[in-house]
Motif scaffolding. Structure first.
Motif, PDB file in Angstrom:
ATOM      1  N   SER A 103       5.554   5.961  -1.274  1.00  0.00           N
ATOM      2  CA  SER A 103       6.141   6.379   0.001  1.00  0.00           C
ATOM      3  C   SER A 103       7.182   5.402   0.530  1.00  0.00           C
ATOM      4  O   SER A 103       7.457   5.382   1.725  1.00  0.00           O
ATOM      5  N   ILE A 104       7.767   4.594  -0.358  1.00  0.00           N
ATOM      6  CA  ILE A 104       8.881   3.738   0.038  1.00  0.00           C
ATOM      7  C   ILE A 104      10.162   4.557  -0.130  1.00  0.00           C
ATOM      8  O   ILE A 104      10.471   5.012  -1.235  1.00  0.00           O
ATOM      9  N   TRP A 143       0.837  -1.202   0.000  1.00  0.00           N
ATOM     10  CA  TRP A 143       0.000   0.000   0.000  1.00  0.00           C
ATOM     11  C   TRP A 143       0.872   1.252   0.000  1.00  0.00           C
ATOM     12  O   TRP A 143       0.600   2.218  -0.709  1.00  0.00           O
ATOM     13  N   ARG A 144       1.930   1.227   0.789  1.00  0.00           N
ATOM     14  CA  ARG A 144       2.881   2.345   0.798  1.00  0.00           C
ATOM     15  C   ARG A 144       3.546   2.507  -0.563  1.00  0.00           C
ATOM     16  O   ARG A 144       3.780   3.629  -1.021  1.00  0.00           O
ATOM     17  N   ASN A 147       1.403   4.345  -2.814  1.00  0.00           N
ATOM     18  CA  ASN A 147       1.368   5.768  -2.477  1.00  0.00           C
ATOM     19  C   ASN A 147       2.721   6.445  -2.676  1.00  0.00           C
ATOM     20  O   ASN A 147       2.924   7.569  -2.205  1.00  0.00           O
TER      21      ASN A 147
END
Length: 358
Positions: free
Chosen positions: A54-55, A48-49, A52
């Protein structure tokens, strides 16, 4: 644009927008697809990250002026972007190749777009394969973070074992027989069992005079020594002797060992292993023959697997059987210091002092 995003470059903002379009949860139904995969919560949250953007890859951090070097943290000498960590990183591919070597078919993709499109297609017919791939990425990233923070890296086969341990469940029918694929796990050296499992290696020795010996060694998923035994006896048939060695395991199984999620029993006598495997009813794991059913400990554990081991992978058990030609002995972890030096050396040589991820 930079007026509203101080400290951000135009190229960095443009790159972020490209990522957000590529992983759009709304336009591409990414989150809906992710929810259908039935991943473990930590793995699902990680993907999920990813959706988004956001890794925190090294390129991600460099674009935000938090890092100067955007190369792969594992030393691939390539830019560490999303495509690299999910598709291209050679250490990530090593884990896949390890699983493929065990007989579990996992695809390798040539680009990030190709990866996401194919995973969606595969998930329609083979959910287990996609679950494995997603879990590989999760553990590969955790391993990468260990290295980045100066900690010890896990070898690919340990990571692969952890992946299997997490993904083996009732929602993954394609993995229900994963254990049979471990037949090919190594031709060179002993390999540990999957996470929270125990492996028992068995062997037998027979001389022309009829003097015989059987022996075995119990170890956990990190290669830690649990116990070893060897028994001196008289015999005339090596096949029956090998079968007797396997049947003798029940005498050394302790009640606390039932806490292990599964047990792998290895012998280098392929005929005996084939006999036991053939005595299991297909897909049910129930023993047909009374000799095996009544004598073994298959009902004591959640899962018991019998595998053929190459001689190079069965060194410690072979040494136990050889020493049994002189005397019978039993050692456990409390008496490890009393084990003959040659055996202790072999056990330490195959010991893998790596932490297993939770």
């Amino acid at each position: 644009m930079q007026k509203f995003y101080p400290g951000r470059t135009v190229s960095g903002l443009a790159f972020e927008q490209v990522l957000r379009r590529r992983f759009s949860l709304i336009d591409d139904d990414y989150y809906s697809w992710l929810n259908k995969l039935k991943l473990r919560k930590k793995v699902e949250m990680f993907w999920w990250r990813l959706g988004n953007s956001s890794i925190p890859t090294n390129l991600y951090l460099k674009n935000r002026k938090l890092l100067d070097n955007d190369s792969c943290a594992r030393g691939c000498v390539l830019v560490e972007n999303y495509e690299h960590i999910i598709v291209q990183c050679k250490y990530f591919i090593e884990i896949i190749n390890q699983l493929v070597g065990w007989g579990i078919s996992i695809p390798i993709f040539h680009s990030l777009d190709h990866c996401l499109k194919e995973l969606k297609k595969i998930s329609a017919n083979n959910l287990g394969t996609v679950q494995i791939y997603c879990t590989i990425f999760f553990f590969s990233w955790k391993n990468r973070n260990e290295i980045k923070h100066g900690k010890t890296t896990l070898p690919s086969y340990v990571v692969a074992s952890n992946v299997l341990s997490v993904t083996i469940n009732k929602t993954s029918p394609s993995l229900s027989n994963w254990s049979t694929n471990l037949l090919r796990q190594s031709h060179v050296s002993w390999c540990p069992p999957p996470k929270e499992g125990m492996k028992i290696n068995i062997d037998a020795s027979l001389t022309t005079s009829g003097l015989a010996g059987i022996g075995g060694v119990f170890r956990d998923c990190n290669g830690r020594f649990i116990l070893a035994f060897w028994e001196k006896m008289m015999h005339w048939d090596i096949a029956q002797l090998e079968m007797g060695a396997i049947l003798s395991v029940k005498d050394y199984v302790k009640s606390w060992m039932r806490d292990y999620k599964g047990v792998i029993v290895e012998s280098d006598n392929i005929n005996v292993i084939n006999y036991i495997q053939n005595s299991l009813e297909q897909n049910k794991g129930i023993m047909k023959f009374n000799l095996v059913r009544d004598s073994l400990f298959v009902n004591d554990f959640n899962k018991v697997v019998f595998l053929h081991a190459y001689r190079k992978c069965n060194k410690v058990a072979n040494l136990c059987a050889t020493m049994a030609l002189e005397n019978s002995f039993y050692f456990d972890s409390f008496s490890f210091d009393d084990i003959p030096p040659l055996m202790a050396s072999l056990i330490k040589e195959e010991y893998h002092p790596f932490d297993v991820y939770n």
